[in-house]
Scaffold this active site. Structure first.
Site, PDB file in Angstrom:
ATOM      1  N   ASN A   1       0.871  -1.186   0.000  1.00 34.85           N
ATOM      2  CA  ASN A   1       0.000   0.000   0.000  1.00 34.85           C
ATOM      3  C   ASN A   1       0.904   1.232   0.000  1.00 34.85           C
ATOM      4  O   ASN A   1       1.450   1.607   1.025  1.00 34.85           O
ATOM      5  CB  ASN A   1      -0.899  -0.022   1.249  1.00 34.85           C
ATOM      6  CG  ASN A   1      -1.789   1.208   1.328  1.00 34.85           C
ATOM      7  OD1 ASN A   1      -1.839   2.011   0.383  1.00 34.85           O
ATOM      8  ND2 ASN A   1      -2.483   1.368   2.441  1.00 34.85           N
TER       9      ASN A   1
ATOM     10  N   GLY B   1       2.219   2.784  10.822  1.00 35.06           N
ATOM     11  CA  GLY B   1       3.167   3.881  10.620  1.00 35.06           C
ATOM     12  C   GLY B   1       3.898   4.329  11.877  1.00 35.06           C
ATOM     13  O   GLY B   1       4.502   5.398  11.894  1.00 35.06           O
TER      14      GLY B   1
ATOM     15  N   HIS C   1      -9.627   1.145   4.723  1.00 35.81           N
ATOM     16  CA  HIS C   1      -8.368   1.450   5.419  1.00 35.81           C
ATOM     17  C   HIS C   1      -8.623   2.490   6.516  1.00 35.81           C
ATOM     18  O   HIS C   1      -9.410   3.420   6.332  1.00 35.81           O
ATOM     19  CB  HIS C   1      -7.322   1.964   4.427  1.00 35.81           C
ATOM     20  CG  HIS C   1      -5.949   1.968   5.025  1.00 35.81           C
ATOM     21  ND1 HIS C   1      -5.518   2.971   5.869  1.00 35.81           N
ATOM     22  CD2 HIS C   1      -4.944   1.076   4.941  1.00 35.81           C
ATOM     23  CE1 HIS C   1      -4.285   2.677   6.266  1.00 35.81           C
ATOM     24  NE2 HIS C   1      -3.913   1.538   5.713  1.00 35.81           N
TER      25      HIS C   1
ATOM     26  N   SER D   1       3.491  -1.575  10.555  1.00 38.29           N
ATOM     27  CA  SER D   1       4.930  -1.569  10.862  1.00 38.29           C
ATOM     28  C   SER D   1       5.623  -2.887  10.518  1.00 38.29           C
ATOM     29  O   SER D   1       6.515  -3.343  11.238  1.00 38.29           O
ATOM     30  CB  SER D   1       5.170  -1.197  12.333  1.00 38.29           C
ATOM     31  OG  SER D   1       4.722   0.124  12.568  1.00 38.29           O
TER      32      SER D   1
ATOM     33  N   LYS E   1       0.052   4.196  -0.368  1.00 38.33           N
ATOM     34  CA  LYS E   1      -0.635   5.393   0.141  1.00 38.33           C
ATOM     35  C   LYS E   1      -0.407   6.563  -0.841  1.00 38.33           C
ATOM     36  O   LYS E   1      -0.398   6.315  -2.040  1.00 38.33           O
ATOM     37  CB  LYS E   1      -0.179   5.684   1.567  1.00 38.33           C
ATOM     38  CG  LYS E   1      -0.305   4.427   2.448  1.00 38.33           C
ATOM     39  CD  LYS E   1      -0.114   4.662   3.904  1.00 38.33           C
ATOM     40  CE  LYS E   1      -0.275   3.342   4.661  1.00 38.33           C
ATOM     41  NZ  LYS E   1      -0.189   3.483   6.102  1.00 38.33           N
TER      42      LYS E   1
ATOM     43  N   GLU F   1      -6.992   4.935   7.471  1.00 35.96           N
ATOM     44  CA  GLU F   1      -6.743   6.340   7.099  1.00 35.96           C
ATOM     45  C   GLU F   1      -7.938   6.936   6.353  1.00 35.96           C
ATOM     46  O   GLU F   1      -8.217   8.125   6.487  1.00 35.96           O
ATOM     47  CB  GLU F   1      -5.446   6.435   6.280  1.00 35.96           C
ATOM     48  CG  GLU F   1      -4.233   6.261   7.176  1.00 35.96           C
ATOM     49  CD  GLU F   1      -3.019   5.669   6.493  1.00 35.96           C
ATOM     50  OE1 GLU F   1      -2.979   5.604   5.250  1.00 35.96           O
ATOM     51  OE2 GLU F   1      -2.094   5.254   7.228  1.00 35.96           O
TER      52      GLU F   1
ATOM     53  N   GLU G   1      -5.231  -4.632  10.767  1.00 33.81           N
ATOM     54  CA  GLU G   1      -4.281  -3.525  10.925  1.00 33.81           C
ATOM     55  C   GLU G   1      -4.609  -2.767  12.216  1.00 33.81           C
ATOM     56  O   GLU G   1      -5.445  -1.854  12.202  1.00 33.81           O
ATOM     57  CB  GLU G   1      -4.380  -2.564   9.737  1.00 33.81           C
ATOM     58  CG  GLU G   1      -3.960  -3.163   8.417  1.00 33.81           C
ATOM     59  CD  GLU G   1      -3.320  -2.139   7.493  1.00 33.81           C
ATOM     60  OE1 GLU G   1      -2.264  -2.447   6.935  1.00 33.81           O
ATOM     61  OE2 GLU G   1      -3.869  -1.032   7.341  1.00 33.81           O
TER      62      GLU G   1
END
Ligand code: 13P
Length: 216
Positions: free
Chosen positions: A8, A146, A80, A178, A10, A82, A140
């Site tokens: 991903n 991150g 996701h 991570s 991003k 985010e 996740e």
């Protein structure tokens, strides 16, 4: 089965030139590469980071599942954290997107950080228990995304077991958060995940290739 490794990217890299360069170094790995939409056709990548739930119409800025399919995209990441955070995507929205993506023949990678999201994210799919062969779940945990603080594999494994108990043993479950070349094996070989969803480390070709070498 061979582990499913998903990159991903991003909103990276910053330029098409860098994207081409990165893609050239990782395209032979067999991984699913999910670049930003605007790089998809230049790279002919097999993954995308989102799609809209309608097929066409007055939806400024949106991209349909069929448009992705027409570009040769095979997988789409949905839900996701985010997007849940910055685009305020709700479980209802995610569910509509999953329905549209599966309807267009895409494979869905549904991101969750807790089990209760699964049922809500599948609410739009009638008889979903029978129709989820193209669904992969990515666990996740928010604290691990991150941050460099990956989830302890034993703790992640409990979530993997819970997802499979809920959706059936054949549903592939990935770990994300991570991931790096040092810890990748702990999730796939030790905790029995079916693959990995990799963010930051997927932008570093040597590291990404090492992740794949360490789990395959
Ligand atoms: P990091 O690997 O950078 O923690 O990102 C994980 C992620 O969000 C992948 O979708």
């Amino acid at each position: 089965m061979k582990p499913l490794i998903v990159a991903n990217w991003k909103m990276n890299p910053a330029t098409l030139e860098e994207a081409k360069n990165l893609f050239d170094q990782v395209k032979e790995t067999g991984a699913v590469i999910c670049p930003p939409f605007v790089y998809l056709s230049a790279l002919r990548a097999n993954g995308a980071q989102d799609c809209f739930w309608e097929e066409k119409g007055a939806f400024t800025g949106e991209i349909s599942a069929q448009m992705l399919k027409d570009l040769g995209v095979e997988y789409v990441i949905l839900g996701h954290s985010e997007r849940r955070k910055y685009q305020k995507e709700t479980d209802e929205i995610i569910s509509k997107k999953i329905k549209a993506a599966l309807g267009a023949g895409l494979k869905v990678i549904l991101c969750i950080d807790r089990i209760s999201q699964i049922k809500k994210d599948l609410q739009e799919i009638e008889n979903w228990k029978l129709k989820i062969e193209n669904l992969t779940v990515a666990y996740e945990p928010l604290f691990a995304i991150g941050t460099g603080k990956a989830c302890p594999p034993e703790r992640a494994e409990k979530m993997k077991i819970a997802v499979k108990k809920f959706l059936g043993p054949d549903t592939p479950v990935l770990y994300g958060g991570s991931v790096n070349s040092q810890n990748a094996g702990e999730y796939v070989k030790d905790a029995g995940f079916d693959g990995l969803l990799v963010g930051g480390a997927s932008l570093k070709p040597v590291e990404f290739i090492d992740i794949i070498k360490n789990v395959c």
